[in-house]
Design an enzyme around this catalytic site. Sequence first.
Site, PDB file in Angstrom:
ATOM      1  CB  CYS A  72       1.420   6.511  11.552  1.00 29.90           C
ATOM      2  SG  CYS A  72       2.917   5.821  12.228  1.00 29.90           S
ATOM      3  CD  GLU A 105      -2.776  -1.170   2.425  1.00 35.29           C
ATOM      4  OE1 GLU A 105      -3.865  -1.733   2.322  1.00 35.29           O
ATOM      5  OE2 GLU A 105      -2.374  -0.661   3.478  1.00 35.29           O
TER       6      GLU A 105
END
Length: 400
Positions: free
Chosen positions: A372, A118
């Site tokens: 994150c 990704e």
Amino acid sequence: MSETTSLVHVSKYTEKEGKEIRGSSSTMTVRSIFDGEIIRTEFDKAGINSHFVHSIWKYVIENPNCEWEQIPSLPSAAYSLLRSKFKPLTSTLHSVTNSTDHVTTKLLINLQNGGFVETVIMRYDSRLGKYAGKPRPGGLRSTLCISSQVGCKMGCKFCATGTMGFKSNLSSGEIVEQLVHASRFSNIRNVVFMGMGEPLNNYAAVVEAVRIMTGLPFQLSSKRITVSTVGIIHAIKKLHNDLPGLNLAVSLHAPVQEVRCQIMPAARAFPLEKLMDALHEYQKNSQQKIFIEYIMLNGVNDEELHAHQLGKLLETFQVVINLIPFNPIGTLSEFRSSGEEKVSGFQKILRGTYNIRTTIRKEMGQDISGACGQLVVNLPDKRSVKNTSPVTDIEDLCRQ
Ligand code: SF4
């Protein structure tokens, strides 16, 4: 703000190409044209001037679905070499997921060996920030969060990618191809290696990919590229020589070795004291600020004591600390997010007592698992949407 997450499947564009590639290349016999060293070596061997490489890259960036014959003015030997050994893009775009406010876009990319990575585009409006007391020049710009491995072997306990284990390293071409795919959606100005994987565990490919990104035709400034590491000491020692001018971010996440090992098993191999020595050396040589990433985990590393320990550990460095609110990763997670008050109290100690520039990261893309520690190959879900307004990014921090 709409509650829906928009998902665009782009498998039509990729399907045929993907099958062709997967059927023949589990051994990587077809290389990415962005595997810079390999294409140059092959050109040298065939007596073709390697200055053609840049014009080929430029054409592919502008025409990612091109056939080699469409590229004008190459020597005839180059066409047959390209046909036999290279693909314009070895990876294909599987799907595109936009966060509800279009600030964040996640690209799911299918590699030629069948793996997925990704990459996340984050959009900023620089006019909303201030620089030297004035509104900043410029306008919309984007940062690309890039992956360097499929999965990761470091196993950080708060990280979704860590739950996947390590699958494979990306080649430099596969890393650069993420930028090529993303450039079709946005004008990318900054790149951060904070996606899947530990970049310094795939050192040679990352170094080559950064060199390609900073050279023609991409020409990104090395000041706008950030490599984030858990602290691979031997790699940090050579990084400045290999990539001068680059930003280094260190995922510290704890101020003492014991807590670090508890949440980051890999820290056992990289004792904190030795890591700090390597960072001192790095800063002495590079004369650059180091970015410290610190995820806030309730009751684990977010007490006042930890803030003082962190302040003392870093007070002799030129650093910017980025406090990161923890993103829950579902039932797998043994951790909870720290409360807002605790995070701002932590920040106050670092700023007030130790005079260390400390920011709190505003999360982007939580609704698409693009924040994150959330990069793990999955299909988009519909998590609750948090504030995703334009934020301070690493480039803002670098300027100050
Ligand atoms: S935080 Fe980074 S180094 Fe740790 S497991 Fe996740 S991807 Fe790997």
